[in-house]
Enzyme design. Structure first.
Site, PDB file in Angstrom:
ATOM      1  N   LYS A  22      45.498  71.370  86.585  1.00  0.00           N
ATOM      2  CA  LYS A  22      44.453  71.990  85.739  1.00  0.00           C
ATOM      3  C   LYS A  22      43.304  71.003  85.500  1.00  0.00           C
ATOM      4  CE  LYS A  22      44.169  72.714  80.717  1.00  0.00           C
ATOM      5  NZ  LYS A  22      43.759  71.369  80.383  1.00  0.00           N
ATOM      6  N   ASN A  23      43.648  69.764  85.156  1.00  0.00           N
ATOM      7  CA  ASN A  23      42.603  68.816  84.772  1.00  0.00           C
ATOM      8  C   ASN A  23      41.820  68.261  85.955  1.00  0.00           C
ATOM      9  OD1 ASN A  23      43.314  69.289  82.179  1.00  0.00           O
ATOM     10  ND2 ASN A  23      44.285  67.298  81.809  1.00  0.00           N
ATOM     11  N   CYS A 116      39.647  71.982  67.891  1.00  0.00           N
ATOM     12  CA  CYS A 116      40.773  72.854  68.206  1.00  0.00           C
ATOM     13  C   CYS A 116      41.977  72.377  67.423  1.00  0.00           C
ATOM     14  CB  CYS A 116      41.037  72.890  69.709  1.00  0.00           C
ATOM     15  SG  CYS A 116      41.573  71.318  70.337  1.00  0.00           S
ATOM     16  N   ARG A 121      37.022  67.813  68.466  1.00  0.00           N
ATOM     17  CA  ARG A 121      36.774  67.418  69.858  1.00  0.00           C
ATOM     18  C   ARG A 121      35.270  67.161  70.013  1.00  0.00           C
ATOM     19  NH1 ARG A 121      41.382  69.305  73.075  1.00  0.00           N
ATOM     20  NH2 ARG A 121      40.429  68.133  74.767  1.00  0.00           N
ATOM     21  N   ASP A 310      49.209  64.398  76.874  1.00  0.00           N
ATOM     22  CA  ASP A 310      49.561  65.771  77.255  1.00  0.00           C
ATOM     23  C   ASP A 310      51.062  65.954  77.481  1.00  0.00           C
ATOM     24  OD1 ASP A 310      46.951  66.474  77.059  1.00  0.00           O
ATOM     25  OD2 ASP A 310      46.557  66.632  79.207  1.00  0.00           O
ATOM     26  N   ARG A 402      47.026  79.182  79.321  1.00  0.00           N
ATOM     27  CA  ARG A 402      45.815  78.402  79.634  1.00  0.00           C
ATOM     28  C   ARG A 402      46.107  77.316  80.665  1.00  0.00           C
ATOM     29  NH1 ARG A 402      44.247  75.178  75.232  1.00  0.00           N
ATOM     30  NH2 ARG A 402      43.131  74.244  76.956  1.00  0.00           N
TER      31      ARG A 402
HETATM   32  C1  UD1 Z   1      41.067  65.349  78.863  1.00  0.00           C
HETATM   33  C2  UD1 Z   1      42.073  66.341  79.352  1.00  0.00           C
HETATM   34  C3  UD1 Z   1      43.111  66.609  78.275  1.00  0.00           C
HETATM   35  C4  UD1 Z   1      43.751  65.290  77.825  1.00  0.00           C
HETATM   36  C5  UD1 Z   1      42.672  64.284  77.438  1.00  0.00           C
HETATM   37  C6  UD1 Z   1      43.234  62.902  77.124  1.00  0.00           C
HETATM   38  C7  UD1 Z   1      40.782  67.696  80.877  1.00  0.00           C
HETATM   39  C8  UD1 Z   1      40.198  69.014  81.193  1.00  0.00           C
HETATM   40  N1  UD1 Z   1      41.394  67.570  79.708  1.00  0.00           N
HETATM   41  O1  UD1 Z   1      40.422  65.911  77.722  1.00  0.00           O
HETATM   42  O2  UD1 Z   1      44.126  67.463  78.828  1.00  0.00           O
HETATM   43  O3  UD1 Z   1      44.572  65.531  76.707  1.00  0.00           O
HETATM   44  O4  UD1 Z   1      41.731  64.133  78.523  1.00  0.00           O
HETATM   45  O5  UD1 Z   1      43.967  62.410  78.193  1.00  0.00           O
HETATM   46  O6  UD1 Z   1      40.781  66.793  81.690  1.00  0.00           O
HETATM   47  N2  UD1 Z   1      36.167  61.788  72.103  1.00  0.00           N
HETATM   48  C9  UD1 Z   1      35.131  61.529  71.222  1.00  0.00           C
HETATM   49  N3  UD1 Z   1      33.840  61.783  71.665  1.00  0.00           N
HETATM   50  C10 UD1 Z   1      33.568  62.263  72.902  1.00  0.00           C
HETATM   51  C11 UD1 Z   1      34.654  62.522  73.793  1.00  0.00           C
HETATM   52  C12 UD1 Z   1      35.946  62.269  73.357  1.00  0.00           C
HETATM   53  O7  UD1 Z   1      35.335  61.096  70.087  1.00  0.00           O
HETATM   54  O8  UD1 Z   1      32.392  62.456  73.230  1.00  0.00           O
HETATM   55  C13 UD1 Z   1      37.569  61.535  71.646  1.00  0.00           C
HETATM   56  C14 UD1 Z   1      38.391  62.827  71.609  1.00  0.00           C
HETATM   57  O9  UD1 Z   1      38.208  63.527  70.401  1.00  0.00           O
HETATM   58  C15 UD1 Z   1      39.798  62.295  71.753  1.00  0.00           C
HETATM   59  C16 UD1 Z   1      39.612  61.086  72.693  1.00  0.00           C
HETATM   60  O10 UD1 Z   1      38.231  60.737  72.605  1.00  0.00           O
HETATM   61  O11 UD1 Z   1      40.288  61.867  70.522  1.00  0.00           O
HETATM   62  C17 UD1 Z   1      39.976  61.361  74.134  1.00  0.00           C
HETATM   63  O12 UD1 Z   1      39.222  62.458  74.598  1.00  0.00           O
HETATM   64  P1  UD1 Z   1      38.852  62.655  76.140  1.00  0.00           P
HETATM   65  O13 UD1 Z   1      39.448  61.564  76.948  1.00  0.00           O
HETATM   66  O14 UD1 Z   1      37.399  62.899  76.236  1.00  0.00           O
HETATM   67  O15 UD1 Z   1      39.632  63.997  76.451  1.00  0.00           O
HETATM   68  P2  UD1 Z   1      39.065  65.296  77.172  1.00  0.00           P
HETATM   69  O16 UD1 Z   1      38.217  64.925  78.311  1.00  0.00           O
HETATM   70  O17 UD1 Z   1      38.553  66.225  76.160  1.00  0.00           O
END
Ligand code: UD1
Length: 424
Positions: A22-23, A116, A121, A310, A402
């Site tokens: 998925k990711n 969420c 997020r 995850d 999902r």
């Molecule tokens: C991706 C994965 C998700 C996984 C996560 C962490 C996809 C589609 N999803 O999510 O399944 O759980 O990586 O391995 O690939 N953050 C901020 N500001 C930002 C971006 C992130 O504060 O602009 C924080 C988030 O709230 C979270 C942490 O950073 O606490 C990690 O988030 P991130 O690595 O960005 O996860 P996703 O890309 O959303």
């Protein structure tokens, strides 16, 4: 809304082939916009998040069709650079369209994805990274509009965010300047996105490490004709880990095909501490459960290559019946113990305090009606139902849809008793 009905206590046995990730699929689908062409994505999982991304691509002017497990995206007709609020709300990963639309059109509008169940997020790192690339970003309420082309340079992320790394890679293609992203996430799905973009003719290097180099390509893709590509999506390490833990939790034994052990190394390590015997082959794993599980000690979630967040909810479920005390510390998301209350209902002994969950192993769980509140927490409840004595009903399984294709079918292939029914 459908529910899963599970008769627990049956050891899962047999063979399972792991599906595409998925990711990987989601950012790669967004990346089909970067270069006009007909893109064949093999092993693309048929899951709800992918279907939502498909609708978004269609709304931008792309054509999509399925040929068995291959998703074909024809992005030649993309002529729209705004994702509607309604579609955006359907899935957080639509934020990737910022980067890919910038690469294609030099302009992108999306609506900020909300928080969420697993916590806030924010997308602040995506936005500040884009600004550092010289892109104009306008935030008005929930709407985010970006314009311009990357001037390149060095962007250092304050934290290795997976999504921000992927978005910035795509946005960096939009100008002529070359870009270096430092302190970026090193998840294998980012290397997979790089693989796809390179197939499209772009120059991206270093994904899978903490420094990525991207050659600005605006002049290149203006001159080049549409590129048709074929790409195999990486295997889903989280799906694999979920099934492996289902087998171990039920005292079963199974062979997993299409999974390289390096991708799940940090999940296999505690499972071996718990007593499982795991044989590693090139792209296969054989898993044999111990008679009784023992606690793996302390588990802390971390960015790759650490223990993946995850897989934390599923691991927590497994630890509810592991002899001894286990501590799980969730370092990535703020509230990822959503299924704790439901597990306690089933007889688990879990205390949570901030980032930590302390689990005292009990001899068994008992079947109950429980409710999924998020994707991985929902899958973890299915595992609990398979491990428990008696009947479990997992409600609200739209969350599970999902990210898992035909989860019930996969478990039935391994001999589990699970049925999907419409809820009363
Ligand atoms: C991706 C994965 C998700 C996984 C996560 C962490 C996809 C589609 N999803 O999510 O399944 O759980 O990586 O391995 O690939 N953050 C901020 N500001 C930002 C971006 C992130 O504060 O602009 C924080 C988030 O709230 C979270 C942490 O950073 O606490 C990690 O988030 P991130 O690595 O960005 O996860 P996703 O890309 O959303």
């Amino acid at each position: 809304m459908d529910c899963y009905h599970i008769e627990g206590g049956i050891p899962l046995r047999g063979e399972y082939r792991v599906k595409g990730a998925k990711n990987s699929a989601l950012p790669i689908m967004a990346a089909t916009v970067c270069r006009a062409g007909v893109h064949e994505l093999y092993d693309c999982p048929r899951i709800e998040d992918v279907f939502v991304m498909e609708k978004i691509l269609q709304s931008l002017g792309a054509k999509t069709r399925w040929e068995d497990c291959c998703l074909v995206v024809d992005s030649r007709g993309v002529d729209e650079c705004a994702v509607s609020r309604e579609l955006m709300m359907g899935m957080r990963s639509s934020v990737f369209l910022l980067g890919s639309l910038l690469a294609r059109c030099g302009e992108a509008t999306i609506y900020r994805p909300g928080g969420c169940k697993i916590g806030e997020r924010p997308i602040d790192m995506h936005i500040s990274g884009l600004q550092q690339l010289g892109i104009e970003v306008e935030v008005s309420g929930e709407r985010v509009t970006c314009r311009g082309h990357s001037v390149g340079g060095t962007v250092t992320l304050p934290y290795p965010s997976v999504g921000a790394t992927e978005n910035l890679i795509m946005a960096a293609l939009s100008g002529d300047g070359d870009t270096i992203i430092e302190n970026c996430a090193a998840e294998p799905e980012i290397a997979d996105l790089q693989g796809f973009l390179r197939n499209c003719g772009f120059q991206v290097h270093g994904a899978g490490t903490d420094t990525i180099f991207i050659k600005g390509s605006s002049s290149m893709h203006c001159k080049l004709p549409p590129a048709d590509t074929m790409y195999f999506i990486l295997e889903d390490r989280v799906e694999a880990a979920t099934y492996i833990m289902a087998v171990i939790g039920t005292g079963g034994r199974a062979l997993f095909r299409n999974i390289r052990h390096e991708l799940v190394r940090e999940v296999l390590r505690p499972l071996e501490h718990m007593g499982a015997v795991i044989k590693r082959y090139d792209d296969m794993l054989e898993v044999v459960s111990p008679r009784n599980l023992k606690s793996p000690g302390i588990i802390i979630t971390e960015p790759y290559p650490g223990f993946p967040t995850d897989c934390q909810p599923q691991m927590l479920t497994l630890c509810t019946v592991a002899k001894g005390l286990t501590t799980i510390r969730e370092e990535i998301f703020e509230s990822r113990f959503t299924h704790k209350k439901e597990l306690v209902k089933m007889g688990a002994n879990i205390e949570t305090c901030g980032k930590n969950a302390i689990i005292k192993g009990v001899s068994s769980l008992s079947g109950k009606t429980v409710e999924a509140l998020d994707l991985r927490g929902g899958a973890a409840l299915v595992l609990a139902g398979l491990m428990a004595e008696g009947h479990t009903e997992v409600r609200n399984i739209g969350h599970i849809d999902r990210g898992y294709q035909d989860f019930d079918k996969g478990i039935r292939e391994l001999g589990g008793l699970i049925e999907r029914r419409t809820c009363d």
